[in-house]
Design a protein around this motif. Sequence first.
Motif, mmCIF file in Angstrom:
data_model
loop_
_atom_site.group_PDB
_atom_site.id
_atom_site.type_symbol
_atom_site.label_atom_id
_atom_site.label_comp_id
_atom_site.label_asym_id
_atom_site.label_seq_id
_atom_site.Cartn_x
_atom_site.Cartn_y
_atom_site.Cartn_z
ATOM 1 N N THR A 101 -8.011 -12.233 -12.749
ATOM 2 C CA THR A 101 -6.470 -12.011 -13.264
ATOM 3 C C THR A 101 -6.283 -13.076 -13.218
ATOM 4 N N ARG B 113 7.399 -14.332 1.132
ATOM 5 C CA ARG B 113 7.575 -12.592 -0.035
ATOM 6 C C ARG B 113 8.119 -10.744 1.318
ATOM 7 N N ASN C 209 6.410 -6.049 0.457
ATOM 8 C CA ASN C 209 6.134 -5.274 -0.557
ATOM 9 C C ASN C 209 4.114 -5.784 -0.357
ATOM 10 N N PRO C 210 3.381 -4.686 -0.744
ATOM 11 C CA PRO C 210 1.830 -4.158 -0.390
ATOM 12 C C PRO C 210 1.029 -5.291 -0.778
ATOM 13 N N ILE D 96 -3.211 -6.317 -1.797
ATOM 14 C CA ILE D 96 -3.927 -5.541 -2.404
ATOM 15 C C ILE D 96 -5.312 -6.491 -1.634
ATOM 16 N N HIS E 113 -9.599 -6.657 -1.971
ATOM 17 C CA HIS E 113 -10.027 -6.707 -2.188
ATOM 18 C C HIS E 113 -11.520 -6.792 -1.039
ATOM 19 N N THR F 199 -0.253 3.943 2.561
ATOM 20 C CA THR F 199 -2.241 3.744 1.145
ATOM 21 C C THR F 199 -2.137 2.750 1.174
ATOM 22 N N ALA G 255 -3.705 -0.405 -1.652
ATOM 23 C CA ALA G 255 -4.214 -0.989 -2.881
ATOM 24 C C ALA G 255 -5.764 -1.558 -2.595
ATOM 25 N N ARG H 80 -9.378 -3.357 -5.006
ATOM 26 C CA ARG H 80 -9.821 -4.048 -6.047
ATOM 27 C C ARG H 80 -11.095 -4.449 -5.652
ATOM 28 N N PRO I 210 -2.587 -10.979 -2.193
ATOM 29 C CA PRO I 210 -1.548 -11.241 -3.478
ATOM 30 C C PRO I 210 -2.027 -11.654 -4.311
ATOM 31 N N SER I 211 -1.049 -12.046 -5.271
ATOM 32 C CA SER I 211 -1.485 -13.545 -6.306
ATOM 33 C C SER I 211 -0.473 -14.508 -5.327
ATOM 34 N N GLU J 77 -2.319 -10.302 -13.541
ATOM 35 C CA GLU J 77 -2.516 -9.513 -13.028
ATOM 36 C C GLU J 77 -3.379 -8.063 -13.066
ATOM 37 N N SER J 78 -4.225 -7.760 -12.229
ATOM 38 C CA SER J 78 -4.535 -6.272 -12.437
ATOM 39 C C SER J 78 -4.107 -4.696 -12.869
ATOM 40 N N ILE K 62 -2.799 -1.513 -12.154
ATOM 41 C CA ILE K 62 -2.425 -0.704 -10.837
ATOM 42 C C ILE K 62 -2.821 0.681 -10.628
ATOM 43 N N ARG L 278 1.219 -0.241 -12.229
ATOM 44 C CA ARG L 278 1.797 -1.780 -13.583
ATOM 45 C C ARG L 278 0.165 -1.458 -14.375
ATOM 46 N N GLY M 154 6.114 -3.532 -5.268
ATOM 47 C CA GLY M 154 6.531 -5.175 -6.101
ATOM 48 C C GLY M 154 7.149 -5.711 -7.861
HETATM 49 O O1 TXA Z 1 -5.122 -9.343 -9.659
HETATM 50 C C1 TXA Z 1 -4.222 -8.482 -9.155
HETATM 51 O O2 TXA Z 1 -4.568 -7.557 -8.426
HETATM 52 C C2 TXA Z 1 -3.998 -10.154 -8.305
HETATM 53 C C3 TXA Z 1 -5.340 -10.235 -7.668
HETATM 54 C C4 TXA Z 1 -5.116 -11.503 -6.838
HETATM 55 O O3 TXA Z 1 -6.759 -9.655 -7.324
HETATM 56 N N1 TXA Z 1 -3.631 -9.717 -7.076
HETATM 57 C C5 TXA Z 1 -1.910 -9.179 -6.966
HETATM 58 O O4 TXA Z 1 -0.836 -9.048 -6.229
HETATM 59 O O5 TXA Z 1 -1.523 -9.074 -8.352
HETATM 60 P P1 TXA Z 1 0.183 -8.723 -5.866
HETATM 61 O O6 TXA Z 1 0.528 -8.539 -4.443
HETATM 62 O O7 TXA Z 1 0.719 -10.202 -6.148
HETATM 63 O O8 TXA Z 1 0.603 -7.581 -6.254
HETATM 64 C C6 TXA Z 1 0.709 -6.287 -6.358
HETATM 65 C C7 TXA Z 1 1.548 -5.602 -6.482
HETATM 66 C C8 TXA Z 1 2.534 -5.348 -6.187
HETATM 67 O O9 TXA Z 1 3.999 -4.850 -6.932
HETATM 68 C C9 TXA Z 1 2.627 -4.081 -4.951
HETATM 69 O O10 TXA Z 1 3.942 -3.357 -4.830
HETATM 70 C C10 TXA Z 1 1.470 -3.218 -5.679
HETATM 71 O O11 TXA Z 1 0.841 -4.066 -5.902
HETATM 72 N N2 TXA Z 1 0.919 -2.394 -4.587
HETATM 73 C C11 TXA Z 1 0.297 -3.181 -3.420
HETATM 74 N N3 TXA Z 1 -0.512 -1.487 -2.243
HETATM 75 C C12 TXA Z 1 0.073 -1.119 -2.870
HETATM 76 C C13 TXA Z 1 1.099 0.907 -2.360
HETATM 77 N N4 TXA Z 1 0.046 0.561 -1.852
HETATM 78 N N5 TXA Z 1 2.083 1.515 -3.443
HETATM 79 C C14 TXA Z 1 2.384 0.975 -4.144
HETATM 80 N N6 TXA Z 1 1.854 -0.356 -4.611
HETATM 81 C C15 TXA Z 1 1.382 -0.718 -4.174
#
Ligand code: TXA
Length: 353
Positions: free
Chosen positions: A29, A52, A56-57, A59, A61, A111, A113, A115, A136-137, A174-175, A177, A189, A226
């Motif tokens: 991604t 950051r 803001n949680p 992910i 992997h 909770t 996230a 992937r 995260p990204s 990004e992935s 969600i 997302r 996020g």
């Molecule tokens: O494609 C992707 O998902 C990339 C690659 C690196 O895997 N990662 C990514 O991570 O985009 P990041 O941190 O930029 O975005 C993660 C999103 C954020 O909007 C965050 O708020 C949401 O996921 N998120 C993470 N954990 C969460 C949770 N427990 N509940 C709700 N939202 C969550």
Amino acid sequence: MPGDDLKEILREPGEILREGGLVAFPTETVYGLGGDAENAESSRKIYAAKGRPSDNPLIVHIADFSQMEAIAQELAPQVRILADAFWPGPLTMIVRKNDRIPLETTGGLDTVAVRMPSHPVARQLILSSGCMIAAPSANSSGRPSPTRAEHVADDLSGKIDAIIDGGPVEIGLESTIVDLSEGIPTVLRPGYINLRMLEEVLGQDHVRMDPGLMEENVSARPKAPGMRYKHYAPRGDLKIVEGAADDVVETINRLSAEAIATGSKVGVIASAETRSRYLYGDIVEIGPRSDEEEIARHLFGVLRHFDDQGIEIIYSEAFDTPQMGTAIMNRLIKAAAHQLILAARRVTRVIFV
Ligand code: TXA
Ligand code: MG
């Protein structure tokens, strides 16, 4: 690259992660900024490097479904169904966590996230490190997500221990969600895996979009923290021009000319089909409308290009394409802080004689 070579190359980055350091790596991604997901200190370092907000949680992997079972509480049956259909791949699932992943990694939420990426480098890095990788990204908070190693270096050089350069990524957004922690599975997302693909597997009416994602719905807040922040923002003021192709071209040409006349540096995001019809500013072709995957892959890089050029005002066409349109427009509309211009319809008068 043969697997054995990859193993050899990733031995050292794996060790850095195990010891609590930070390594940026390619996924299918976008590039991720990785740390050991079980190490609270590593997660704190990730927040610091990106600038950051710590609520803001991240992910987590993983490389094997057993790791999901190791960090989650009882899983909804749909989790297994989605994993079978889309993992490894660009899908993130939110589930209720147990104590193994610290609250520092989940921004204080109960909770997590999760992937399972398909990119061979990401997979091997998880295996070589022996860690689940919180990532995260790999951009500075508020900048477009990185789709090449150079973007990561621009934002994070000197702040992290290593960058693994795997060339440009495949998807560029990004992935997707999906929240499976309560109630009906909900897309928090949009991404490459769209609502229709999820419906095909889960059944219609058994998956929905987060109402907080829809721009016109001002009363609802997006559930993913996020998605609430201003995000993906280029430094220039981005405006999206919608309407019939001819009207869009004419409107962007008029607005660009006006902005240039007042001394502003202007950029235009064009499609291959319209590129030659634009007259003013730094005109960038994002891809052909017939190839939406190319448009998605180039989006963040184009926004970064305008930053590099010091562009102050950007006009973009809208890209409501069939498969990834929701995901592309979600990123573009956020980058534009919801500034949408409806191109004036050219009215042809019929004159009776
Ligand atoms: O494609 C992707 O998902 C990339 C690659 C690196 O895997 N990662 C990514 O991570 O985009 P990041 O941190 O930029 O975005 C993660 C999103 C954020 O909007 C965050 O708020 C949401 O996921 N998120 C993470 N954990 C969460 C949770 N427990 N509940 C709700 N939202 C969550
Ligand atoms: Mg991000």
